[in-house]
Scaffold this motif. Structure first.
Motif, PDB file in Angstrom:
ATOM      1  N   GLU A 265     109.596  39.441  36.131  1.00 29.02           N
ATOM      2  CA  GLU A 265     109.615  39.253  37.579  1.00 29.02           C
ATOM      3  C   GLU A 265     108.277  38.741  38.098  1.00 29.02           C
ATOM      4  N   PHE A 266     107.242  38.914  37.299  1.00 30.91           N
ATOM      5  CA  PHE A 266     105.943  38.365  37.677  1.00 30.91           C
ATOM      6  C   PHE A 266     106.025  36.852  37.823  1.00 30.91           C
ATOM      7  N   GLU A 267     106.907  36.210  37.040  1.00 35.53           N
ATOM      8  CA  GLU A 267     107.065  34.764  37.139  1.00 35.53           C
ATOM      9  C   GLU A 267     107.545  34.379  38.533  1.00 35.53           C
ATOM     10  N   THR A 268     108.494  35.141  39.078  1.00 35.59           N
ATOM     11  CA  THR A 268     109.002  34.857  40.429  1.00 35.59           C
ATOM     12  C   THR A 268     107.902  35.007  41.456  1.00 35.59           C
ATOM     13  N   LEU A 269     107.135  36.078  41.342  1.00 39.22           N
ATOM     14  CA  LEU A 269     106.044  36.311  42.292  1.00 39.22           C
ATOM     15  C   LEU A 269     104.975  35.238  42.146  1.00 39.22           C
ATOM     16  N   ARG A 270     104.683  34.844  40.929  1.00 40.32           N
ATOM     17  CA  ARG A 270     103.669  33.812  40.706  1.00 40.32           C
ATOM     18  C   ARG A 270     104.112  32.480  41.285  1.00 40.32           C
ATOM     19  N   ASP A 271     105.390  32.128  41.092  1.00 36.21           N
ATOM     20  CA  ASP A 271     105.898  30.874  41.647  1.00 36.21           C
ATOM     21  C   ASP A 271     105.770  30.859  43.167  1.00 36.21           C
ATOM     22  N   PHE A 272     105.989  32.015  43.782  1.00 37.77           N
ATOM     23  CA  PHE A 272     105.887  32.078  45.232  1.00 37.77           C
ATOM     24  C   PHE A 272     104.440  31.858  45.681  1.00 37.77           C
ATOM     25  N   LEU A 273     103.488  32.423  44.937  1.00 38.63           N
ATOM     26  CA  LEU A 273     102.075  32.323  45.324  1.00 38.63           C
ATOM     27  C   LEU A 273     101.501  30.942  45.067  1.00 38.63           C
ATOM     28  N   THR A 274     102.121  30.162  44.205  1.00 40.09           N
ATOM     29  CA  THR A 274     101.554  28.863  43.829  1.00 40.09           C
ATOM     30  C   THR A 274     102.445  27.688  44.211  1.00 40.09           C
ATOM     31  N   SER A 275     103.597  27.922  44.813  1.00 39.60           N
ATOM     32  CA  SER A 275     104.541  26.837  45.062  1.00 39.60           C
ATOM     33  C   SER A 275     104.422  26.311  46.485  1.00 39.60           C
ATOM     34  N   ALA A 276     105.217  25.271  46.764  1.00 38.14           N
ATOM     35  CA  ALA A 276     105.248  24.690  48.106  1.00 38.14           C
ATOM     36  C   ALA A 276     105.850  25.648  49.116  1.00 38.14           C
ATOM     37  N   THR A 277     106.523  26.684  48.652  1.00 35.89           N
ATOM     38  CA  THR A 277     107.104  27.662  49.569  1.00 35.89           C
ATOM     39  C   THR A 277     106.020  28.318  50.414  1.00 35.89           C
ATOM     40  N   LEU A 278     104.896  28.636  49.783  1.00 32.64           N
ATOM     41  CA  LEU A 278     103.802  29.248  50.524  1.00 32.64           C
ATOM     42  C   LEU A 278     103.248  28.280  51.561  1.00 32.64           C
ATOM     43  N   VAL A 279     103.214  26.983  51.222  1.00 31.59           N
ATOM     44  CA  VAL A 279     102.770  25.971  52.184  1.00 31.59           C
ATOM     45  C   VAL A 279     103.723  25.918  53.367  1.00 31.59           C
ATOM     46  N   ALA A 280     105.039  25.965  53.087  1.00 34.18           N
ATOM     47  CA  ALA A 280     106.025  25.957  54.174  1.00 34.18           C
ATOM     48  C   ALA A 280     105.879  27.190  55.051  1.00 34.18           C
ATOM     49  N   LEU A 281     105.560  28.319  54.428  1.00 33.92           N
ATOM     50  CA  LEU A 281     105.356  29.553  55.191  1.00 33.92           C
ATOM     51  C   LEU A 281     104.139  29.426  56.109  1.00 33.92           C
ATOM     52  N   ILE A 282     103.087  28.755  55.612  1.00 29.50           N
ATOM     53  CA  ILE A 282     101.899  28.535  56.441  1.00 29.50           C
ATOM     54  C   ILE A 282     102.206  27.554  57.571  1.00 29.50           C
ATOM     55  N   GLN A 434     113.548  24.048  55.934  1.00 27.93           N
ATOM     56  CA  GLN A 434     113.321  24.746  54.673  1.00 27.93           C
ATOM     57  C   GLN A 434     113.459  26.255  54.818  1.00 27.93           C
ATOM     58  N   ILE A 435     113.886  26.699  56.011  1.00 26.36           N
ATOM     59  CA  ILE A 435     113.867  28.137  56.261  1.00 26.36           C
ATOM     60  C   ILE A 435     114.817  28.897  55.342  1.00 26.36           C
ATOM     61  N   ALA A 436     115.943  28.262  54.973  1.00 29.85           N
ATOM     62  CA  ALA A 436     116.879  28.956  54.076  1.00 29.85           C
ATOM     63  C   ALA A 436     116.255  29.154  52.702  1.00 29.85           C
ATOM     64  N   GLY A 437     115.704  28.040  52.159  1.00 31.75           N
ATOM     65  CA  GLY A 437     115.045  28.169  50.868  1.00 31.75           C
ATOM     66  C   GLY A 437     113.843  29.084  50.935  1.00 31.75           C
ATOM     67  N   LEU A 438     113.125  29.009  52.079  1.00 30.06           N
ATOM     68  CA  LEU A 438     111.966  29.868  52.264  1.00 30.06           C
ATOM     69  C   LEU A 438     112.362  31.334  52.273  1.00 30.06           C
ATOM     70  N   LEU A 439     113.416  31.661  53.021  1.00 29.04           N
ATOM     71  CA  LEU A 439     113.857  33.052  53.095  1.00 29.04           C
ATOM     72  C   LEU A 439     114.393  33.535  51.749  1.00 29.04           C
ATOM     73  N   THR A 440     115.117  32.650  51.046  1.00 30.42           N
ATOM     74  CA  THR A 440     115.637  33.031  49.727  1.00 30.42           C
ATOM     75  C   THR A 440     114.498  33.343  48.770  1.00 30.42           C
ATOM     76  N   ARG A 441     113.494  32.444  48.741  1.00 27.71           N
ATOM     77  CA  ARG A 441     112.342  32.678  47.866  1.00 27.71           C
ATOM     78  C   ARG A 441     111.570  33.913  48.307  1.00 27.71           C
ATOM     79  N   LEU A 442     111.445  34.073  49.632  1.00 26.38           N
ATOM     80  CA  LEU A 442     110.708  35.216  50.161  1.00 26.38           C
ATOM     81  C   LEU A 442     111.401  36.523  49.781  1.00 26.38           C
ATOM     82  N   VAL A 443     112.717  36.537  49.868  1.00 18.62           N
ATOM     83  CA  VAL A 443     113.475  37.740  49.532  1.00 18.62           C
ATOM     84  C   VAL A 443     113.362  38.040  48.041  1.00 18.62           C
ATOM     85  N   HIS A 444     113.490  37.008  47.208  1.00 20.21           N
ATOM     86  CA  HIS A 444     113.370  37.221  45.758  1.00 20.21           C
ATOM     87  C   HIS A 444     111.951  37.646  45.389  1.00 20.21           C
TER      88      HIS A 444
END
Length: 718
Positions: A265-282, A434-444
């Motif tokens: 599960e660390f892979e999921t958390l790492r992807d969130f911290l380094t992916s474009a999802t975090l940029v979209a959240l910002i 991107q809010i759907a993908g953002l929320l999905t990634r955020l939830v995971h």
């Protein structure tokens, strides 16, 4: 004062390796003693390379992690240290560490050296200000190191400047994004009506420069995010692995596959911290900035995107509970699937030979169906939000044009302002797409974080809040006092009211039928598990008070399972030793019988083994495992079925060789083989978790015991 330097930056600035000073272990122990903390030499060495000469100064961070220290690098100039920089650990002259414990007036300082403390030294006049390799701010900070979420927050804190730069870059890119809309408005309102060609050229050059800067800033933002994510990836990964190898075995925990899945599960958390999802959240909060810009340009037109933004965000928030539930289901089903996979791979040979694949195939199919069902539901909910967001973006553009046309007709809005408003609305609502993908990634990511947080909250075998006793020497006395023990999630006790004493240098065999509690007693001797009630003592001290690293340093426990890892035979034998010479390794190999089958091998002890030692016979694996347990100067040897896989000839040789090694040592052997009984003088017989006989080896010779007497040797051997 120069700010602290991040460890990752240090590696870039100082690629040349610096050897760790030889007195490092001593100065850390002295500093711990002065700070009222308990550290053992074995604990420090467990974080250093096996060959002490190979230790580099970067290894100091591994020591800090296992010892509960917090270390930051400081500038080399010790004359510029301030009060908040001490205590400071200083390596100078390549081969010496000191600790500056206190600063005084006039550039004086109190210094802790391996030879003792010195007060009032002039830093400018001492060698501490010359030939300095590294300077660290050092201290025990268990409260923050082991507080909740520290495993995640501290690595992120180390990269706070990088994440701050990512935020600044996001502000600039969002502001530069407005240039195209302003350019369009000016061209339609000023350039075209006046045929101002020169102004058009100037505006075009200005927009082009802004777009170039926008692209550069976006690349820099990605670089900052990747750098920060990479550093956090390493730090968090190290902390997770340290937690994995330090878990208290007495605590309730997942299966091997379950633990493996949690680590994944660390892979999921790492992807969130380094992916474009975090940029979209910002980027998401900047929607408000674009709405303000639309209001300034178009007035009431802003109501259209404002209402749709609220509706889209509301739809995402409504979907979040469903996504969260499905993410948790997917996590649990993933753990189940991983458990089945690990179990199948581990027992592949047994499954093939016993034709037992049917049950595992059924369980695998059920896990696939369950996880697939959760994934379909999650994608359905996400797709609904995605489609609604896209629909809202299209409606926003259409309605802005409609409302803007009415405003332009009554003279409240120019054509250029209308076009600019449409462009700004599209740019402002882009993150909402991107809010759907953002929320999905955020939830995971949230589900992964919670799973990892539960894992990091598991109790450790060496709790940081416990001050253990250090034992540099052990005599080898073992004692059980009214010990009761049950394994986690087991209702029945594996040991019941067990009491016995083994004196230093005594040789004892634990005998009994399968499942009688012999191996459990051995595990409690080593402190791998704590008794449910009663006490297990080594040298009259409860094992729970002794530093686990000291116990493992002095007590050799050779388990029944001959576990080997991939690597050379040399690495497998020397893996448990702090430092081992070729002579000592060869001695252990000869006693265990490894040299008998490797002495004439062309690769010798550099023979590479596959995972679990595949390719070797059971007896060869056991010999290597025995050699690993015989390396080092141990006071106590605990052996669980040490010769169960050996032939009679190899077993006889091993017994003869071992008898010369254990003179003056405490030996506890668990066996069903009569040859091993030649090594012992006393036997303790277990049955159903209780001791039913304890006495000299001669009690096994009773062929016709009276009622209530100990069982015969045949019965004992099961």
């Amino acid at each position: 004062m120069t700010p602290y330097t991040d460890e990752a930056d240090v590696e870039i600035l100082e690629p040349k390796p610096v050897k760790l000073a030889s007195n490092f272990e001593k100065i850390i122990l002295d500093f711990a003693r002065q700070s009222g903390k308990s550290l053992s030499l074995d604990l420090i060495r467990s974080a250093l390379p096996q060959g002490k000469a190979q230790a580099e100064i970067e290894d100091i961070q591994d020591v800090a992690r296992v010892c509960g220290l917090r270390i930051y690098e400081l500038p080399k100039d010790v004359t510029r240290l301030e009060d908040e920089d001490v205590p400071a650990l200083v390596q100078h002259n390549v081969d010496k560490f000191v600790v500056i414990t206190r600063l005084a007036e006039g550039g004086q300082a109190d210094v802790l050296e391996p030879e003792g403390s010195k007060e009032g030294l002039k830093l400018q006049e001492q060698a501490y200000s010359r030939n300095i390799e590294r300077v660290y701010r050092i201290g025990f900070d268990s409260a923050s190191l082991f507080s909740r979420w520290s495993w995640l927050l501290r690595p992120l804190e180390e990269s706070k400047w990088a994440y701050g730069q990512v935020f600044i870059a996001a502000v600039m890119t969002n502001l530069l994004a407005m240039t195209t809309s302003i350019f369009s408005m000016v061209v339609y309102n000023r350039v075209l009506p006046n045929n101002a060609t020169e102004s058009l050229v100037a505006l075009t050059i200005g927009v082009f420069i802004a777009l170039v800067f926008d692209s550069l800033i976006k690349m820099l933002r990605s670089w900052f995010l990747d750098g920060a994510g990479s550093r956090a990836d390493v730090r968090i990964g190290e902390k997770l692995f340290e937690q994995l190898v330090s878990i208290d075995l007495s605590a309730k925990r997942d299966s091997v596959g379950g633990l493996s899945s949690v680590m994944r599960e660390f892979e999921t958390l790492r992807d969130f911290l380094t992916s474009a999802t975090l940029v979209a959240l910002i980027d998401l909060p900047f929607v408000i900035v674009f709405l303000i810009a639309i209001f300034v340009i178009g007035g009431p037109v802003v109501l259209v995107p404002a209402v749709l933004v609220i509706v889209v965000v509301a739809s995402g928030l409504i979907a979040q509970p469903f996504l969260s539930k499905l993410a948790q289901e997917s996590l649990e089903e993933g753990k189940s699937k991983q458990s089945i996979l690990v179990e199948t791979i581990s027992g592949l040979e047994v499954m093939k030979t016993s034709m037992a694949t049917r049950e595992m195939r059924k369980r695998w199919r059920e896990s696939l169906l369950a996880q697939s069902g959760s994934a379909v539901k999650s994608r359905l909910v996400s797709q609904i939000v995605v489609n609604f967001s896209a629909f809202a973006q299209q409606i926003a553009q259409v309605m802005i044009i409609v409302v803007g046309a009415y405003e332009a007709a009554v003279g409240n809005m120019t054509m250029g302002a209308l076009i600019a408003a449409v462009i700004l609305a599209g740019r402002g609502m882009a993150p909402l797409g991107q809010i759907a993908g953002l929320l999905t990634r955020l939830v995971h990511a949230k589900a992964s974080f919670l799973a990892l947080d539960r894992f990091m909250a598991l109790p450790l075998d060496r709790p940081p809040s416990t001050r253990f006793l250090n034992k540099e020497k052990m005599l080898g006395k073992l004692e059980f006092r009214q010990v009761n023990f049950a394994y986690p999630d087991q209702q029945q006790n594996a040991l019941q009211d067990v009491s016995f004493t083994i004196q230093p240098g005594e040789r004892v065999a634990l005998l009994g039928k399968i499942g009688s509690g012999k191996s459990t007693a051995a595990r409690l001797m080593l402190g791998l598990y704590g008794p449910s009630s009663g006490s297990v003592l080594i040298d009259d001290t409860d094992v729970r008070q002794i530093d686990p690293f000291d116990i493992r340093r002095h007590v050799s426990f050779i388990m029944q399972d001959s576990w080997l890892f991939s690597g050379s035979v040399r690495d497998n034998i020397a893996s448990g030793a702090l430092a081992v010479s070729d002579e000592e390794l060869l001695r252990a190999a000869e006693i265990a019988g490894v040299h008998d089958f490797l002495g004439d091998h062309p690769n010798g002890y550099d023979l590479m083994l596959r995972e679990r030692g595949e390719g070797l016979s059971g007896g060869q694996k056991q010999a290597i495992s025995l050699a690993r347990g015989l390396v080092g100067n141990r006071s106590v040897f605990i052996m669980d079925e040490p010769t169960s896989m050996m032939d009679m000839g190899s077993e006889t040789k091993f017994v003869e060789r071992l008898s010369q090694v254990i003179i003056g040592k405490t030996l506890v052997v668990i066996t069903h083989r009569s040859a091993m009984l030649k090594l012992v003088d006393r036997v303790i017989i277990f049955d159903k978790g209780r001791i039913i006989a304890d006495g000299p080896k001669s009690i096994l010779d009773r062929k016709n015991p009276a009622p209530g007497a100990p069982p015969t040797a045949m019965a004992v051997k099961g």
